[in-house]
Write a protein that holds these residues in place. Structure first.
Motif, PDB file in Angstrom:
ATOM      1  N   GLN A 187      29.188  55.876   8.349  1.00 26.38           N
ATOM      2  CA  GLN A 187      29.155  55.077   7.344  1.00 26.38           C
ATOM      3  C   GLN A 187      28.996  55.738   6.008  1.00 26.38           C
ATOM      4  O   GLN A 187      29.114  55.276   4.862  1.00 26.38           O
ATOM      5  CB  GLN A 187      27.516  54.260   7.437  1.00 26.38           C
ATOM      6  N   GLY A 188      28.870  56.978   5.908  1.00 28.88           N
ATOM      7  CA  GLY A 188      29.175  57.913   5.018  1.00 28.88           C
ATOM      8  C   GLY A 188      27.700  57.973   4.330  1.00 28.88           C
ATOM      9  O   GLY A 188      26.660  57.336   4.535  1.00 28.88           O
ATOM     10  N   THR A 189      27.332  59.297   3.677  1.00 26.53           N
ATOM     11  CA  THR A 189      26.305  59.724   3.038  1.00 26.53           C
ATOM     12  C   THR A 189      26.857  60.488   1.507  1.00 26.53           C
ATOM     13  O   THR A 189      27.602  60.888   1.489  1.00 26.53           O
ATOM     14  CB  THR A 189      25.577  60.765   3.733  1.00 26.53           C
TER      15      THR A 189
ATOM     16  N   TRP B 108      35.155  66.202   8.894  1.00 26.50           N
ATOM     17  CA  TRP B 108      34.201  65.803   7.762  1.00 26.50           C
ATOM     18  C   TRP B 108      35.330  65.384   6.500  1.00 26.50           C
ATOM     19  O   TRP B 108      36.232  66.156   6.489  1.00 26.50           O
ATOM     20  CB  TRP B 108      33.224  66.796   7.252  1.00 26.50           C
ATOM     21  N   PHE B 109      35.194  64.346   5.992  1.00 25.43           N
ATOM     22  CA  PHE B 109      35.907  63.892   4.930  1.00 25.43           C
ATOM     23  C   PHE B 109      35.295  63.724   3.742  1.00 25.43           C
ATOM     24  O   PHE B 109      33.778  63.469   3.886  1.00 25.43           O
ATOM     25  CB  PHE B 109      36.834  62.627   5.211  1.00 25.43           C
ATOM     26  N   ARG B 110      35.796  63.511   2.715  1.00 27.40           N
ATOM     27  CA  ARG B 110      34.826  63.051   1.613  1.00 27.40           C
ATOM     28  C   ARG B 110      35.721  62.242   0.448  1.00 27.40           C
ATOM     29  O   ARG B 110      36.972  62.158   0.375  1.00 27.40           O
ATOM     30  CB  ARG B 110      34.095  64.316   0.663  1.00 27.40           C
TER      31      ARG B 110
ATOM     32  N   VAL C  43      31.053  60.471  -1.603  1.00 31.48           N
ATOM     33  CA  VAL C  43      30.616  60.362  -0.239  1.00 31.48           C
ATOM     34  C   VAL C  43      31.172  60.803   0.899  1.00 31.48           C
ATOM     35  O   VAL C  43      32.493  60.917   0.851  1.00 31.48           O
ATOM     36  CB  VAL C  43      30.718  58.492  -0.080  1.00 31.48           C
ATOM     37  N   TYR C  44      30.348  61.478   1.639  1.00 33.77           N
ATOM     38  CA  TYR C  44      31.010  62.471   2.877  1.00 33.77           C
ATOM     39  C   TYR C  44      30.618  61.646   4.079  1.00 33.77           C
ATOM     40  O   TYR C  44      29.744  60.994   4.323  1.00 33.77           O
ATOM     41  CB  TYR C  44      30.156  63.609   2.936  1.00 33.77           C
ATOM     42  N   TYR C  45      31.791  61.423   4.963  1.00 29.77           N
ATOM     43  CA  TYR C  45      31.970  60.964   6.155  1.00 29.77           C
ATOM     44  C   TYR C  45      32.426  61.971   7.349  1.00 29.77           C
ATOM     45  O   TYR C  45      32.956  62.781   7.042  1.00 29.77           O
ATOM     46  CB  TYR C  45      33.133  59.813   6.089  1.00 29.77           C
ATOM     47  N   CYS C  46      31.772  61.595   8.443  1.00 26.27           N
ATOM     48  CA  CYS C  46      32.324  62.229   9.456  1.00 26.27           C
ATOM     49  C   CYS C  46      32.894  61.507  10.414  1.00 26.27           C
ATOM     50  O   CYS C  46      32.942  60.112  10.325  1.00 26.27           O
ATOM     51  CB  CYS C  46      30.913  62.840  10.506  1.00 26.27           C
TER      52      CYS C  46
END
Length: 120
Positions: A112-114, A36-38, A95-98
């Motif tokens: 795509q991020g949330t 997980w990244f942001r 925006v959080y990305y997996c």
């Protein structure tokens, strides 16, 4: 290839909780770990945490340790990674990305991020 779809973002008050999901499909058997990244407004993307696909070992950034928990379901045809976020702070807004790690040298596929917004 691996397809990743995040969900669960939204607006939450400081001190609140939120759970993000990342559904994986495609070449699942080749996944080594999920991360997980942001990326916050005006900031560079940063590492939040990761979980190994086989044994479920987790690692967290210092900024979220003790507040965020990563878990997974990769059985019974369900291949999903979760990011449970507690005690959220305004600085967690991002925006959080997996991402899926298929090789030892980095993350190969991204969702795509949330958006997560922590505000009163």
């Amino acid at each position: 290839q691996v397809q990743l779809v995040e969900s669960g973002g939204g607006l939450v008050q400081p001190g609140g909780s939120l759970r993000l999901s990342c559904a994986a499909s495609g070449s699942i058997s080749r996944i080594r770990a999920m991360g997980w990244f942001r990326q916050g407004p005006g900031k560079e993307r940063e590492f939040v945490g990761r979980i190994t696909w086989l044994f479920g070992s987790t690692t967290y950034a210092d900024s979220v340790k003790g507040r965020f928990t990563i878990s997974k379901e990769n059985a019974n045809a369900k291949n999903t990674v979760y990011l449970q976020m507690e005690s959220l702070k305004p600085e967690d807004t991002a925006v959080y990305y997996c991402a899926a790690q298929m090789t030892v040298d980095g993350y190969n596929y991204w969702g795509q991020g949330t958006q997560v917004t922590v505000s009163s």
